[in-house]
Design a protein around this motif. Structure first.
Motif, mmCIF file in Angstrom:
data_model
loop_
_atom_site.group_PDB
_atom_site.id
_atom_site.type_symbol
_atom_site.label_atom_id
_atom_site.label_comp_id
_atom_site.label_asym_id
_atom_site.label_seq_id
_atom_site.Cartn_x
_atom_site.Cartn_y
_atom_site.Cartn_z
ATOM 1 N N SER A 54 0.803 -1.351 0.145
ATOM 2 C CA SER A 54 0.060 -0.025 0.103
ATOM 3 C C SER A 54 0.910 1.069 0.058
ATOM 4 O O SER A 54 1.904 1.244 0.584
ATOM 5 C CB SER A 54 -0.903 0.081 1.302
ATOM 6 O OG SER A 54 -1.766 -1.098 1.111
ATOM 7 N N ALA A 55 0.463 2.123 -0.683
ATOM 8 C CA ALA A 55 1.132 3.651 -0.642
ATOM 9 C C ALA A 55 2.155 3.513 -1.686
ATOM 10 O O ALA A 55 3.018 4.660 -1.870
ATOM 11 C CB ALA A 55 1.398 4.038 0.795
ATOM 12 N N MET A 56 2.500 2.626 -2.300
ATOM 13 C CA MET A 56 3.636 2.394 -3.215
ATOM 14 C C MET A 56 3.063 3.198 -4.651
ATOM 15 O O MET A 56 1.753 2.950 -5.196
ATOM 16 C CB MET A 56 3.940 0.888 -3.263
ATOM 17 C CG MET A 56 4.772 0.625 -4.687
ATOM 18 S SD MET A 56 4.992 -1.261 -4.889
ATOM 19 C CE MET A 56 6.207 -1.459 -3.321
ATOM 20 N N PRO A 57 4.056 3.746 -5.340
ATOM 21 C CA PRO A 57 3.421 4.117 -6.753
ATOM 22 C C PRO A 57 3.068 3.321 -7.563
ATOM 23 O O PRO A 57 3.813 2.062 -7.518
ATOM 24 C CB PRO A 57 4.818 4.984 -7.257
ATOM 25 C CG PRO A 57 5.416 5.326 -6.010
ATOM 26 C CD PRO A 57 5.325 4.279 -5.179
ATOM 27 N N ALA A 58 2.003 3.161 -8.313
ATOM 28 C CA ALA A 58 1.311 2.330 -9.027
ATOM 29 C C ALA A 58 2.319 1.601 -10.077
ATOM 30 O O ALA A 58 2.225 0.479 -10.418
ATOM 31 C CB ALA A 58 -0.066 2.802 -9.654
ATOM 32 N N LEU A 59 3.168 2.697 -10.611
ATOM 33 C CA LEU A 59 4.143 2.268 -11.708
ATOM 34 C C LEU A 59 4.994 1.341 -11.202
ATOM 35 O O LEU A 59 5.488 0.429 -11.836
ATOM 36 C CB LEU A 59 4.830 3.706 -12.267
ATOM 37 C CG LEU A 59 4.080 4.614 -13.290
ATOM 38 C CD1 LEU A 59 4.691 5.608 -13.581
ATOM 39 C CD2 LEU A 59 3.422 3.786 -14.539
ATOM 40 N N ARG A 60 5.541 1.417 -9.845
ATOM 41 C CA ARG A 60 6.360 0.450 -9.401
ATOM 42 C C ARG A 60 5.848 -0.600 -9.436
ATOM 43 O O ARG A 60 6.334 -1.808 -9.366
ATOM 44 C CB ARG A 60 7.090 1.203 -8.081
ATOM 45 C CG ARG A 60 8.072 0.296 -7.469
ATOM 46 C CD ARG A 60 8.705 0.718 -6.172
ATOM 47 N NE ARG A 60 9.741 -0.141 -5.480
ATOM 48 C CZ ARG A 60 9.862 -0.236 -4.286
ATOM 49 N NH1 ARG A 60 9.349 0.655 -3.316
ATOM 50 N NH2 ARG A 60 10.813 -1.051 -3.960
ATOM 51 N N ALA A 61 4.670 -0.532 -8.695
ATOM 52 C CA ALA A 61 3.811 -2.001 -8.494
ATOM 53 C C ALA A 61 3.776 -2.786 -9.735
ATOM 54 O O ALA A 61 4.017 -3.960 -9.821
ATOM 55 C CB ALA A 61 2.435 -1.645 -8.061
ATOM 56 N N GLU A 62 3.727 -2.157 -10.821
ATOM 57 C CA GLU A 62 3.538 -2.675 -12.210
ATOM 58 C C GLU A 62 4.769 -3.397 -12.495
ATOM 59 O O GLU A 62 4.624 -4.458 -13.191
ATOM 60 C CB GLU A 62 2.944 -1.826 -13.448
ATOM 61 C CG GLU A 62 2.386 -2.320 -14.456
ATOM 62 C CD GLU A 62 1.810 -1.365 -15.441
ATOM 63 O OE1 GLU A 62 1.122 -1.805 -16.395
ATOM 64 O OE2 GLU A 62 1.550 -0.172 -15.104
ATOM 65 N N ARG A 63 5.725 -2.545 -12.171
ATOM 66 C CA ARG A 63 7.304 -3.101 -12.673
ATOM 67 C C ARG A 63 7.502 -4.441 -11.700
ATOM 68 O O ARG A 63 8.096 -5.393 -12.313
ATOM 69 C CB ARG A 63 8.445 -2.307 -12.526
ATOM 70 C CG ARG A 63 8.018 -1.007 -13.421
ATOM 71 C CD ARG A 63 9.405 -0.100 -13.393
ATOM 72 N NE ARG A 63 9.929 0.286 -12.151
ATOM 73 C CZ ARG A 63 9.310 1.850 -11.864
ATOM 74 N NH1 ARG A 63 8.679 2.453 -12.780
ATOM 75 N NH2 ARG A 63 9.538 2.078 -10.617
ATOM 76 N N LEU A 64 7.100 -4.502 -10.499
ATOM 77 C CA LEU A 64 7.324 -5.514 -9.551
ATOM 78 C C LEU A 64 6.702 -6.711 -10.221
ATOM 79 O O LEU A 64 6.763 -7.677 -9.960
ATOM 80 C CB LEU A 64 6.973 -5.206 -8.046
ATOM 81 C CG LEU A 64 8.084 -4.135 -7.452
ATOM 82 C CD1 LEU A 64 7.458 -3.814 -6.183
ATOM 83 C CD2 LEU A 64 9.319 -4.702 -7.346
ATOM 84 N N CYS A 65 5.387 -6.594 -10.417
ATOM 85 C CA CYS A 65 4.406 -7.574 -10.595
ATOM 86 C C CYS A 65 3.748 -7.363 -12.152
ATOM 87 O O CYS A 65 2.616 -6.669 -12.123
ATOM 88 C CB CYS A 65 3.344 -7.502 -9.589
ATOM 89 S SG CYS A 65 2.474 -9.224 -9.589
#
Length: 357
Positions: A54-65
């Motif tokens: 939670s609170a992570m930038p959505a772009l980073r979440a997309e890169r991680l997963c």
């Protein structure tokens, strides 16, 4: 001695989405709008395995997963489920202190429904949540709020953990000091310099030394290391303010603070999504290298409607800082205060709106 429960719904927003859309079950679900400045509101446990939080930038979440399924948040639906869960809580005690839509403290020292123990009460509540909402919750049972909150995270998801009074010292001793609320990365580093990494090592420091080094927070560290927390469960306390702050690795000039302020605004905005109230006043907090604290605030005509609006106002508040340009800052914080109920704000808008021609 009090009997306190901390009950925390498991990956709440994402779990509601998986419950209501069977095609999402077992898949990594990220509750967030897509976009450069969007932040993650919640992540399913399948997504958390990839480091999404939670609170992570959505772009980073997309890169991680890359295989994550992004679902836009539906807060009215989450709030409706939250009301269901709170109604269950109130069947067992009037002393319910909501912290957000998905977690609350309950004082079950004298429950409304006969129960042999606080542990049994927690089990009954969790069973009813599962039966009536189709969702799972984790619970911590302890003599106070501090310990109950740690315990609820112990066996997540769908877990129960009990800290009995006689086991408090042993339970705390081996915990890293990071488990104490308020001990972030910077405080961990400062304690590490003193040879302190566990709660047992923290206990070895005299109260006088802790208060000399850390002020009033030093006293809190001394108490929490011994499992002391006298705060009562306070029912129906409306949210008054929400904020996020961070201490920088190195002191920065005022003009270099924008990236940090925008990141903090995103975290604060994500946290406001968990309350049913609206914050009207934007607050910028700064701490200089000499530990001087400054706050600047603004109440715009219309409350911020996005993380971007919140960040823009917070960044603009830097213009109200009148210290020399050579001043360096070690900490920044972005907050929202002056929270009101949405219905109250709507009524005020209707009252003062210009009449139709």
């Amino acid at each position: 001695m009090r009997k306190i429960l901390h009950i925390d719904m498991d990956a709440f927003y994402a779990s509601v989405e998986q419950r209501d859309d069977p095609s999402l079950r077992g898949r990594p679900v990220v509750v967030a709008w897509r976009g450069q400045r969007s932040v993650v509101c919640a992540a399913s446990y399948e997504a958390r395995c990839f480091g999404v939080r939670s609170a992570m930038p959505a772009l980073r979440a997309e890169r991680l997963c890359p295989d994550a399924v992004f679902v836009p948040p539906d807060f009215p639906r989450y709030k409706a489920v939250s009301r269901q869960v709170r109604a269950i809580f109130h069947d067992y005690t009037d002393l319910v202190e909501p912290l957000s839509l998905d977690e609350a403290y309950l004082d079950v020292t004298a429950p409304r429904i006969a129960s042999p123990s606080a542990t049994e009460t927690a089990q009954r509540i969790r069973a009813r949540i599962r039966e009536e909402t189709g969702l799972t919750a984790s619970a911590g049972v302890a003599p106070n709020k501090f310990l109950a909150k740690i315990a609820s995270d112990w066996n997540k998801p769908d877990g129960l953990f009990v800290v009995k009074p006689a086991r408090v010292d042993a339970f705390l001793a081996t915990l890293p000091v990071a488990r104490i609320p308020g001990v972030g990365r910077v405080m961990q580093a400062r304690l590490r310099e003193l040879g302190v990494e566990t709660v047992a090592e923290l206990r070895a420091l005299p109260l006088e030394e802790l208060t000399r080094r850390f002020g009033s927070f030093g006293r809190r560290l001394h108490e929490r290391a011994r499992g002391i927390d006298e705060r009562p469960v306070e029912p129906d306390q409306p949210v008054q303010s929400i904020s996020s702050e961070d201490t920088f690795a190195e002191d920065l000039p005022l003009e270099a603070l924008e990236p940090a302020i925008r990141a903090l605004a995103a975290k604060t905005w994500a946290a406001t999504a968990r309350t049913e109230r609206v914050g009207r006043t934007v607050v910028l907090k700064l701490k200089t290298a000499q530990f001087r604290i400054l706050t600047r605030s603004l109440t715009p005509e219309t409350p911020p409607r996005s993380a971007e609006e919140l960040a823009a106002i917070a960044c603009a508040l830097r213009a109200r800082v009148d210290l020399p340009a050579s001043t360096r800052y070690r900490l920044a914080g972005v907050g929202l205060s002056g929270f009101r109920d949405r219905d109250e704000l709507a009524a005020q808008h209707d009252l003062f709106a210009a009449p139709a021609p």
